[in-house]
Design an enzyme around this catalytic site. Sequence first.
Site, short mmCIF file in Angstrom:
data_model
loop_
_atom_site.label_atom_id
_atom_site.label_comp_id
_atom_site.label_asym_id
_atom_site.label_seq_id
_atom_site.Cartn_x
_atom_site.Cartn_y
_atom_site.Cartn_z
N VAL A 199 0.82 -1.06 -0.05
CA VAL A 199 -0.14 0.09 -0.17
C VAL A 199 0.76 1.12 0.02
O VAL A 199 0.86 2.15 -0.71
CB VAL A 199 -0.93 0.04 1.27
CG1 VAL A 199 -1.85 1.32 1.28
CG2 VAL A 199 -1.85 -1.05 1.09
N CYS A 200 1.94 1.07 0.81
CA CYS A 200 2.87 2.40 0.82
C CYS A 200 3.39 2.96 -0.45
O CYS A 200 3.22 4.25 -0.44
CB CYS A 200 4.02 1.91 1.78
SG CYS A 200 3.73 1.58 3.39
N PRO A 201 3.72 2.33 -1.62
CA PRO A 201 4.16 3.01 -2.79
C PRO A 201 3.03 3.45 -3.33
O PRO A 201 3.13 4.34 -4.14
CB PRO A 201 4.76 1.87 -3.64
CG PRO A 201 4.29 0.59 -2.74
CD PRO A 201 4.11 0.81 -1.64
N GLU B 179 0.27 5.32 -2.05
CA GLU B 179 0.16 6.42 -1.23
C GLU B 179 1.23 7.40 -1.55
O GLU B 179 1.19 8.41 -1.95
CB GLU B 179 0.25 6.10 0.21
CG GLU B 179 -1.08 5.36 0.70
CD GLU B 179 -0.88 5.21 2.34
OE1 GLU B 179 -1.96 5.58 3.04
OE2 GLU B 179 0.26 4.67 2.69
N LEU B 180 2.70 6.93 -1.51
CA LEU B 180 3.50 8.02 -1.69
C LEU B 180 3.71 8.34 -3.20
O LEU B 180 3.78 9.54 -3.54
CB LEU B 180 5.02 7.14 -1.48
CG LEU B 180 5.34 6.88 0.05
CD1 LEU B 180 6.53 6.12 0.04
CD2 LEU B 180 5.26 8.30 0.81
#
Length: 187
Positions: free
Chosen positions: A46-48, A50-51
């Site tokens: 999920v992090c990439p 969002e970033l």
Amino acid sequence: MALINTKIKPFAAKAFKQGKFIDVTDADIAGKWAVFFFYPADFTFVCPTELGDVADHYAELQKMGVEVFSVSTDTHFTHKAWHESSDTIVKIQYAMIGDPTGAITRNFEVMREDEGLADRGTFIVDPDGVIQAMEITAEGIGRDASDLVRKIKAAQYVRAHPGEVCPAKWKEGEKTLAPSLELVGKI
């Protein structure tokens, strides 16, 4: 977790930004709007997304006078490696702070002590270094940068227009409210 309307704590860290390692401190945001965007870890799922979403809005945020700092408990070296290996992360132009000691993550009260990872936490900080908005989501719930932009616009509007507030779903240019006794029970 009562961080709204509190001043951020002093910090110093290494970050990766636009192909270089840089030093970042709380002094770097003095007099500026800032977003601190915490996430659990590099090379995840999920992090990439969002970033990358924040990266897609970065030019707009810059025009609004907002600096963005993503933060995880990874090192600045790991941020560089991720930046060089991911088609999504390579487009990031904002500072990616490494917080391997967890000091900054603890300052913002988003440390998962049992894992040594940050929760998904977003903090909007005004030019006085005071936290004006925060959002914390569970591991599987990604954030939306367009709503972050909307919230920053509302925070900037309220700061520039004392005595006015922005109602739910407020968008730039829409009507605001001026709280008063006459307004009670009429909304």
